[in-house]
Structures are given as structure tokens and as C-alpha cells.
Scaffold this active site. Structure first.
Site, PDB file in Angstrom:
ATOM      1  N   ASN A  40       0.807  -1.121   0.102  1.00 11.94           N
ATOM      2  CA  ASN A  40       0.121  -0.010  -0.178  1.00 11.94           C
ATOM      3  C   ASN A  40       0.692   1.390  -0.026  1.00 11.94           C
ATOM      4  OD1 ASN A  40      -2.572  -1.520   0.079  1.00 11.94           O
ATOM      5  ND2 ASN A  40      -2.075  -1.788   2.316  1.00 11.94           N
ATOM      6  N   CYS A  41       0.210   2.266  -0.294  1.00 12.32           N
ATOM      7  CA  CYS A  41       0.800   3.531  -0.431  1.00 12.32           C
ATOM      8  C   CYS A  41       1.621   3.936   0.903  1.00 12.32           C
ATOM      9  CB  CYS A  41      -0.361   4.688  -0.925  1.00 12.32           C
ATOM     10  SG  CYS A  41       0.324   6.388  -1.023  1.00 12.32           S
ATOM     11  N   PRO A  42       2.730   4.425   0.833  1.00 13.16           N
ATOM     12  CA  PRO A  42       3.568   4.955  -0.365  1.00 13.16           C
ATOM     13  C   PRO A  42       4.589   3.844  -0.910  1.00 13.16           C
ATOM     14  CG  PRO A  42       4.909   5.473   1.558  1.00 13.16           C
ATOM     15  CD  PRO A  42       3.520   4.847   1.934  1.00 13.16           C
TER      16      PRO A  42
END
Length: 84
Positions: free
Chosen positions: A19-21
Site C-alpha cells: 500500500n501507498c507509499p
């Protein structure tokens, strides 16, 4: 037949499940190792990559050749900019 069928990536970054980042951080490192003009295929499952990866390419001058979504998986083909 889509245009991506004829794209042969020089390297693949599998960011599935991240997941981000994290996907963009890994992308940054992977692109750095790629030869100028090289083609990188990115596989991701985080929907935010639809926003983050095009921004990354625009900001750093790389070319986003193709972008696809297949059953919750996001695919990107990125051409590294030629060294100036």
C-alpha cells in the site's frame, strides 16, 4: 489485442499487496537501476497507484506508455527517460 501485448518489459516490479507509499518508493529504486530508455512493467493492487504512478512519471519525466486494470490488479508500463 491491446498494445501492451507487444510491450516487452526490461524489468518487472511486483508491488502486489503493498500500500501507498511503498509501491512508489520501490518504483523509484527500480527505475534508478534501469538503463535509460528501458521499459519497466509495474504490477500493483493499491488503487492509489492510479493517481501516484502517473504523477511520479510526470514529475520525473518518465513516459507512462500503458495503464490497465484487470480484476483489481493495476498494470503500468513505464519507459525511463533518456539521460539528458
Amino acid at each position: 489485442m491491446s498494445s501492451s501485448d507487444s510491450l516487452t518489459a526490461d524489468a518487472v516490479l511486483d508491488a502486489t499487496g503493498l500500500n501507498c507509499p511503498e509501491p512508489v518508493m520501490l518504483l523509484h529504486n527500480k527505475v534508478r537501476d534501469l538503463a535509460a530508455g528501458g521499459l519497466l512493467k509495474v504490477i500493483a493492487t493499491d488503487p492509489s497507484t492510479r493517481r501516484d504512478i502517473p504523477k511520479f512519471c510526470m514529475f520525473l519525466g518518465h513516459e507512462l506508455i500503458e495503464q490497465q486494470e484487470q480484476a483489481g490488479t493495476y498494470l503500468y508500463w513505464i519507459r525511463k527517460k533518456a539521460d539528458a
